[in-house]
Design a protein around this motif. Structure first.
Motif, PDB file in Angstrom:
ATOM      1  N   UNK A   1      -1.682 -61.898 -39.147  1.00  0.00           N
ATOM      2  CA  UNK A   1      -0.432 -62.119 -38.402  1.00  0.00           C
ATOM      3  C   UNK A   1      -0.755 -62.214 -36.918  1.00  0.00           C
ATOM      4  N   UNK A   2      -0.145 -63.188 -36.246  1.00  0.00           N
ATOM      5  CA  UNK A   2      -0.298 -63.279 -34.786  1.00  0.00           C
ATOM      6  C   UNK A   2       0.795 -62.411 -34.169  1.00  0.00           C
ATOM      7  N   UNK A   3       0.411 -61.387 -33.432  1.00  0.00           N
ATOM      8  CA  UNK A   3       1.361 -60.428 -32.859  1.00  0.00           C
ATOM      9  C   UNK A   3       2.455 -61.117 -32.047  1.00  0.00           C
ATOM     10  N   UNK A   4       3.665 -60.598 -32.195  1.00  0.00           N
ATOM     11  CA  UNK A   4       4.826 -61.057 -31.429  1.00  0.00           C
ATOM     12  C   UNK A   4       5.157 -62.531 -31.625  1.00  0.00           C
ATOM     13  N   UNK A   5       4.790 -63.079 -32.786  1.00  0.00           N
ATOM     14  CA  UNK A   5       5.147 -64.468 -33.099  1.00  0.00           C
ATOM     15  C   UNK A   5       5.583 -64.532 -34.562  1.00  0.00           C
ATOM     16  N   UNK A   6       6.085 -65.675 -34.946  1.00  0.00           N
ATOM     17  CA  UNK A   6       6.438 -65.918 -36.347  1.00  0.00           C
ATOM     18  C   UNK A   6       5.257 -66.526 -37.110  1.00  0.00           C
ATOM     19  N   UNK A   7       4.116 -66.639 -36.459  1.00  0.00           N
ATOM     20  CA  UNK A   7       2.971 -67.335 -37.031  1.00  0.00           C
ATOM     21  C   UNK A   7       1.883 -66.393 -37.543  1.00  0.00           C
ATOM     22  N   UNK A   8       1.019 -66.978 -38.346  1.00  0.00           N
ATOM     23  CA  UNK A   8      -0.194 -66.329 -38.831  1.00  0.00           C
ATOM     24  C   UNK A   8      -1.354 -67.220 -38.432  1.00  0.00           C
ATOM     25  N   UNK A   9      -2.561 -66.660 -38.468  1.00  0.00           N
ATOM     26  CA  UNK A   9      -3.729 -67.502 -38.240  1.00  0.00           C
ATOM     27  C   UNK A   9      -4.613 -67.450 -39.472  1.00  0.00           C
ATOM     28  N   UNK A  10      -5.069 -68.621 -39.868  1.00  0.00           N
ATOM     29  CA  UNK A  10      -6.086 -68.713 -40.913  1.00  0.00           C
ATOM     30  C   UNK A  10      -7.410 -68.752 -40.173  1.00  0.00           C
ATOM     31  N   UNK A  11      -8.397 -68.013 -40.697  1.00  0.00           N
ATOM     32  CA  UNK A  11      -9.649 -67.825 -39.971  1.00  0.00           C
ATOM     33  C   UNK A  11     -10.826 -68.382 -40.762  1.00  0.00           C
ATOM     34  N   UNK A  12     -11.647 -69.157 -40.058  1.00  0.00           N
ATOM     35  CA  UNK A  12     -12.863 -69.703 -40.658  1.00  0.00           C
ATOM     36  C   UNK A  12     -14.010 -69.457 -39.681  1.00  0.00           C
ATOM     37  N   UNK A  13     -15.062 -68.814 -40.176  1.00  0.00           N
ATOM     38  CA  UNK A  13     -16.245 -68.559 -39.349  1.00  0.00           C
ATOM     39  C   UNK A  13     -17.411 -69.372 -39.891  1.00  0.00           C
ATOM     40  N   UNK A  14     -18.058 -70.109 -38.987  1.00  0.00           N
ATOM     41  CA  UNK A  14     -19.252 -70.869 -39.348  1.00  0.00           C
ATOM     42  C   UNK A  14     -20.295 -70.571 -38.274  1.00  0.00           C
ATOM     43  N   UNK A  15     -21.282 -69.775 -38.637  1.00  0.00           N
ATOM     44  CA  UNK A  15     -22.268 -69.352 -37.640  1.00  0.00           C
ATOM     45  C   UNK A  15     -21.564 -68.553 -36.562  1.00  0.00           C
ATOM     46  N   UNK A  16     -21.732 -68.955 -35.311  1.00  0.00           N
ATOM     47  CA  UNK A  16     -21.061 -68.254 -34.207  1.00  0.00           C
ATOM     48  C   UNK A  16     -19.706 -68.883 -33.878  1.00  0.00           C
ATOM     49  N   UNK A  17     -19.365 -69.978 -34.531  1.00  0.00           N
ATOM     50  CA  UNK A  17     -18.084 -70.640 -34.276  1.00  0.00           C
ATOM     51  C   UNK A  17     -16.954 -69.989 -35.053  1.00  0.00           C
ATOM     52  N   UNK A  18     -15.879 -69.700 -34.349  1.00  0.00           N
ATOM     53  CA  UNK A  18     -14.685 -69.111 -34.955  1.00  0.00           C
ATOM     54  C   UNK A  18     -13.563 -70.142 -34.877  1.00  0.00           C
ATOM     55  N   UNK A  19     -13.235 -70.732 -36.013  1.00  0.00           N
ATOM     56  CA  UNK A  19     -12.134 -71.698 -36.066  1.00  0.00           C
ATOM     57  C   UNK A  19     -10.865 -70.951 -36.444  1.00  0.00           C
ATOM     58  N   UNK A  20      -9.760 -71.315 -35.817  1.00  0.00           N
ATOM     59  CA  UNK A  20      -8.467 -70.711 -36.123  1.00  0.00           C
ATOM     60  C   UNK A  20      -7.465 -71.820 -36.414  1.00  0.00           C
ATOM     61  N   UNK A  21      -6.629 -71.581 -37.400  1.00  0.00           N
ATOM     62  CA  UNK A  21      -5.544 -72.501 -37.715  1.00  0.00           C
ATOM     63  C   UNK A  21      -4.249 -71.709 -37.670  1.00  0.00           C
ATOM     64  N   UNK A  22      -3.310 -72.172 -36.855  1.00  0.00           N
ATOM     65  CA  UNK A  22      -2.010 -71.516 -36.794  1.00  0.00           C
ATOM     66  C   UNK A  22      -1.218 -71.996 -38.004  1.00  0.00           C
ATOM     67  N   UNK A  23      -0.728 -71.028 -38.806  1.00  0.00           N
ATOM     68  CA  UNK A  23       0.017 -71.389 -40.011  1.00  0.00           C
ATOM     69  C   UNK A  23       1.395 -70.731 -39.987  1.00  0.00           C
ATOM     70  N   UNK A  24       2.310 -71.320 -40.738  1.00  0.00           N
ATOM     71  CA  UNK A  24       3.686 -70.853 -40.762  1.00  0.00           C
ATOM     72  C   UNK A  24       4.145 -70.721 -42.209  1.00  0.00           C
ATOM     73  N   UNK A  25       4.713 -69.571 -42.548  1.00  0.00           N
ATOM     74  CA  UNK A  25       5.276 -69.361 -43.886  1.00  0.00           C
ATOM     75  C   UNK A  25       6.667 -69.998 -43.891  1.00  0.00           C
ATOM     76  N   UNK A  26       6.812 -71.098 -44.610  1.00  0.00           N
ATOM     77  CA  UNK A  26       8.038 -71.900 -44.570  1.00  0.00           C
ATOM     78  C   UNK A  26       9.238 -71.167 -45.163  1.00  0.00           C
TER      79      UNK A  26
END
Length: 117
Positions: A49-74
């Motif tokens: 859960x992203x604090x103080x928002x209606x959103x969540x983040x999906x997390x993907x780690x590849x090596x030292x790279x941290x990818x984030x995707x903002x997602x919304x529960x419809x």
């Protein structure tokens, strides 16, 4: 093959980001999405859960790279209870200040989608 319990939808912005990823990273994104689709309870390693928002983040780690995707529960205030999830926008995490900008971008994308429905 596990049965899907959630449907996932992608914004154009998400699809554009995904298309530009390398094969290894796409594989990890696909794995993260399959977990979201098939598991009721998703580990915080994958969705948080992203604090103080209606959103969540999906997390993907590849090596030292941290990818984030903002997602919304419809269809629910809670990701765990949702049956439909929208992937809004993705970014390569560089610092925490970046979140504010990415959340604003996610709101803009979400507004566009809610007007279309």
């Amino acid at each position: 093959m596990e049965k899907d319990i959630r449907e996932t939808y992608h914004s154009e912005e998400y699809d554009q980001y995904y298309e530009n990823l390398d094969v290894k990273t796409k594989t990890k994104f696909d794995y993260m999405e399959s977990i979201i689709r098939t598991q009721y309870v998703v580990n915080k390693k994958f969705v948080k859960k992203l604090d103080d928002t209606e959103f969540y983040e999906a997390r993907v780690s590849v090596g030292t790279n941290e990818h984030r995707t903002v997602i919304f529960a419809i269809d629910s205030d809670s990701f765990m209870e949702s049956k439909r999830v929208l992937f809004l926008n993705s970014f390569l995490k560089k610092d925490t200040k970046q979140y504010k900008r990415e959340i604003e971008k996610a709101r803009t994308i979400l507004n566009k989608y809610t007007k279309e429905e």
